[in-house]
Scaffold this motif. Structure first.
Motif: not given
Length: 252
Positions: A133-134, A154-158, A167-169
């Protein structure tokens, strides 16, 4: 560890730290191996880093012997073989069994490769939820925290990135600057559909990368695809690349 989990990124940090510790090791050598193992290419890469090129016309066994002598005389060294996809004979390459403080480090997706080389295995896990998340916030923009109506989506997308750094980046960078709730809902629906069709973790990385690619402008997509015409790990000259893009009419 699997693709996209950060093996190469970690090793780059370690490589840069080792380069500063000149009292511990005489030389640090980084070689990117990749899927197609080319013995001569690896030998040439190692010898060039030591400043003593091997003769191209010599038999591979003689070249291996010469490389063995170079490494043995060098003293303590670190040899990093990044992205190794298959078993590799150190003897055929001309690499001595590490001793007297020298180190051989390998990054690979295949556990069999580690076992074949008798390496001590260090498994790369995915990121803990809070770290993922960070990292997502760092790439998408901290100001997203100011939009309370957006935060749950946004949290669900993360979370769809499953703690995979690559994937995160890529997903967060694709959504950077977007603060319309409809865009985020569409992104979440799109990612959810992709993940449902995934059969393995490597497929998950590919789907997240495709999400990022799909959100590029069409012209940028063509520029990106043109780079795929180069061989893997090719040193692409930006100046030459731009000239070729201009010749194809991709940029003015």
């Amino acid at each position: 560890g699997m693709g996209g989990v950060g093996k190469t990124t970690i090793m780059k940090i370690i490589n840069n730290q080792l380069l500063k510790e000149t009292e511990k090791f005489k030389i640090v050598i980084w070689i990117t191996v990749s899927r197609e193992i080319n013995i001569s290419k690896i030998q040439n890469g190692i010898s060039r880093k030591m400043g003593v090129p091997l003769p191209e016309d010599e038999d591979k066994t003689i070249r291996a012997g010469m490389l063995y002598e170079l490494l043995t005389r060098k003293g303590r060294y670190v040899l990093i073989l990044d992205d190794l996809w298959d078993t590799l004979s150190l003897e055929e390459l001309g690499i001595p069994q590490p001793s007297n403080g020298s180190k051989l480090v390998v990054t690979t997706r295949m556990r069999d490769v580690c076992r074949y080389l008798s390496c001590r295995e260090v498994k790369m896990p995915t990121l803990p939820k809070q770290d993922a998340w960070s990292l997502f916030l760092e790439k998408v923009g901290q100001d997203v925290l100011e939009y309370e109506n957006l935060l749950p989506i946004v949290k669900s997308v993360a979370e769809q990135c499953a703690g995979l750094p690559l994937a995160v980046v890529t997903v967060a960078s694709s959504m950077k600057g977007k603060r319309d709730i409809h865009e985020w809902r569409n992104a979440l629906n799109e990612l959810s559909r992709r993940v449902k069709g995934v059969t393995g973790l490597d497929d998950m990385v590919l789907r997240q990368l495709q999400f990022s690619y799909d959100h590029l402008k069409e012209r940028v997509q063509h520029c990106f695809l043109y780079c795929a015409l180069y061989p893997r790990d090719w040193n692409i000259s930006e100046f030459e690349l731009i000239k070729l893009w201009i010749a194809l009419g991709l940029v003015d």
